[in-house]
Design a protein around this motif. Structure first.
Motif, PDB file in Angstrom:
ATOM      1  N   THR A  67     -38.476   1.577 -23.982  1.00 52.77           N
ATOM      2  CA  THR A  67     -39.479   0.665 -24.539  1.00 52.77           C
ATOM      3  C   THR A  67     -40.305   1.356 -25.615  1.00 52.77           C
ATOM      4  O   THR A  67     -40.571   0.783 -26.683  1.00 52.77           O
ATOM      5  CB  THR A  67     -40.402   0.138 -23.429  1.00 52.77           C
ATOM      6  OG1 THR A  67     -39.611  -0.466 -22.395  1.00 52.77           O
ATOM      7  CG2 THR A  67     -41.384  -0.891 -23.976  1.00 52.77           C
ATOM      8  N   THR A 172     -43.865  -5.096 -12.651  1.00 54.35           N
ATOM      9  CA  THR A 172     -42.713  -4.551 -13.384  1.00 54.35           C
ATOM     10  C   THR A 172     -41.897  -3.568 -12.548  1.00 54.35           C
ATOM     11  O   THR A 172     -40.764  -3.243 -12.907  1.00 54.35           O
ATOM     12  CB  THR A 172     -43.168  -3.847 -14.674  1.00 54.35           C
ATOM     13  OG1 THR A 172     -44.130  -2.830 -14.339  1.00 54.35           O
ATOM     14  CG2 THR A 172     -43.799  -4.837 -15.649  1.00 54.35           C
ATOM     15  N   TYR A 185     -37.887  -5.680 -12.747  1.00 50.25           N
ATOM     16  CA  TYR A 185     -38.372  -6.628 -13.757  1.00 50.25           C
ATOM     17  C   TYR A 185     -38.788  -5.892 -15.027  1.00 50.25           C
ATOM     18  O   TYR A 185     -38.722  -6.456 -16.125  1.00 50.25           O
ATOM     19  CB  TYR A 185     -39.540  -7.435 -13.185  1.00 50.25           C
ATOM     20  CG  TYR A 185     -39.114  -8.409 -12.110  1.00 50.25           C
ATOM     21  CD1 TYR A 185     -38.321  -9.512 -12.430  1.00 50.25           C
ATOM     22  CD2 TYR A 185     -39.485  -8.220 -10.785  1.00 50.25           C
ATOM     23  CE1 TYR A 185     -37.920 -10.409 -11.447  1.00 50.25           C
ATOM     24  CE2 TYR A 185     -39.086  -9.115  -9.796  1.00 50.25           C
ATOM     25  CZ  TYR A 185     -38.305 -10.198 -10.134  1.00 50.25           C
ATOM     26  OH  TYR A 185     -37.894 -11.080  -9.156  1.00 50.25           O
ATOM     27  N   LEU A 189     -37.497  -6.882 -18.684  1.00 50.83           N
ATOM     28  CA  LEU A 189     -38.425  -7.067 -19.795  1.00 50.83           C
ATOM     29  C   LEU A 189     -38.036  -6.188 -20.971  1.00 50.83           C
ATOM     30  O   LEU A 189     -38.061  -6.631 -22.130  1.00 50.83           O
ATOM     31  CB  LEU A 189     -39.851  -6.731 -19.333  1.00 50.83           C
ATOM     32  CG  LEU A 189     -40.954  -6.789 -20.393  1.00 50.83           C
ATOM     33  CD1 LEU A 189     -41.029  -8.177 -21.025  1.00 50.83           C
ATOM     34  CD2 LEU A 189     -42.300  -6.398 -19.782  1.00 50.83           C
TER      35      LEU A 189
END
Length: 336
Positions: A67, A172, A185, A189
């Motif tokens: 990310t 998350t 999750y 994401l």
């Protein structure tokens, strides 16, 4: 030199030139080949590598770095760099935790404020680069120290436990089962974000402007592209992505700790470089970055399963980076 020898040399040069052109046109092929070879090698060394639990662990371990590397990719595509990625992510996670635990704000509002703060930190980087014309390396080196220092002040160097936070903060880290495979999750994401920016960079005017600015900023400016606006936008969007990484980090650790993330800055750059995005800008993409993050995760996990000491794991990753940069230099010399 005999005719046969001359033919062999020319055939070798021709093969090398074709490979150079292929990698120039498809920068993701090199990293993908490295990832596949690494997976095959480590599965042979230790059969536990392909176990569903281990593969789940690899994906969880790379989710935060991937990310952050996504935001880093946007900046490196414009020939910039961001050394403050990890600092923004960790500081954002601390702010989210403080907003809901110390200030007593609703979870949704605390999350939104944390994301907004991360975005603002990215915007500060962008403003210093575009308005004061400071080199991105110097700007983000300075804000790296500033954000980590503010992080310690705001948190008082104390960790906020996940049990003290609303469920949304640690959501998350929750997982769904696909057979024996666990998918968090946070990982979902992360994959959604990669899909979105794959589309944004490849199918929108903003994406084309990012590539054009990174390839030649002056030529892009003369062509009518507002390059300063492009630079500012990538740093701002990267700040938001770092803050999302901070949220995922809370779920990963089931806490918000000010004492993590010191290696995230370099790890995010490593993933981008291994993914084939050029440090000179204008070449690369987010799919390569995702593969680069997986390469880092696979190598660290595989070497650990093989019983290799941590210091040599770092050595292997560093060697991979040098090879990737050297390969990029060679590919950029391709002639049309």
């Amino acid at each position: 030199m005999t005719a046969a020898t001359d033919f062999d040399v020319r055939r070798h040069d021709s093969a090398g030139l074709r490979l150079q052109h292929t990698l120039h046109g498809n920068p993701v092929l090199g990293p993908l080949a490295v990832l596949i070879l690494a997976i095959i090698a480590f599965s042979i060394v230790n059969t536990r590598f392909f176990a569903a639990a281990n593969l789940s662990l690899v994906l969880v371990q790379v989710t935060v770095i991937a990310t952050l590397a996504l935001g880093q990719t946007l900046i490196i595509l414009t020939a910039g760099i961001d050394l403050s990625a990890g600092a923004i992510a960790v500081f954002s996670s601390i702010l989210m935790a403080q907003f809901c635990v110390k200030a007593g704000l609703p979870a949704v509002l605390a999350l939104l404020l944390g994301l907004a703060c991360g975005t603002a930190m990215g915007a500060i980087n962008g403003m210093l680069v575009t308005r004061l014309k400071l080199p991105p390396f110097i700007v983000t080196l300075g804000t790296l120290t500033i954000f980590f220092s503010l992080n310690s002040v705001v948190s008082n160097s104390e960790t906020v436990r996940g049990s003290d936070m609303p469920r949304l903060m640690t959501w998350t880290g929750d997982a769904i089962s696909i057979g024996s495979f666990q998918l968090t999750y946070g990982s979902i994401l992360m994959l959604v974000l990669f899909g979105f920016f794959y589309y944004a960079l490849g199918r929108t005017a903003w994406g084309r402007h990012v590539y054009a600015t990174g390839d030649d900023a002056e030529a892009a400016r003369l062509a009518g592209i507002r390059t300063n606006r492009v630079f500012f936008s990538v740093y701002t969007v990267a700040g938001l992505l770092y803050a999302v990484g901070g949220w995922i980090l809370i779920g990963r650790l089931a806490s918000a700790s000010p004492n993590v993330g010191t290696e995230y800055n370099l790890d995010s750059i490593t993933a981008v470089v291994l993914g084939g995005t050029s440090l000179f800008g204008g070449r690369g993409g987010v799919i390569g970055t995702l593969i680069g993050a997986l390469i880092v995760g696979v190598f660290r996990n595989g070497l650990q399963l093989a019983g290799v000491e941590v210091v040599w794991q770092g050595f292997a990753i560093g060697l991979l980076v040098l090879v990737a940069v050297s390969l990029d230099q060679w590919i950029r010399k391709v002639k049309a």
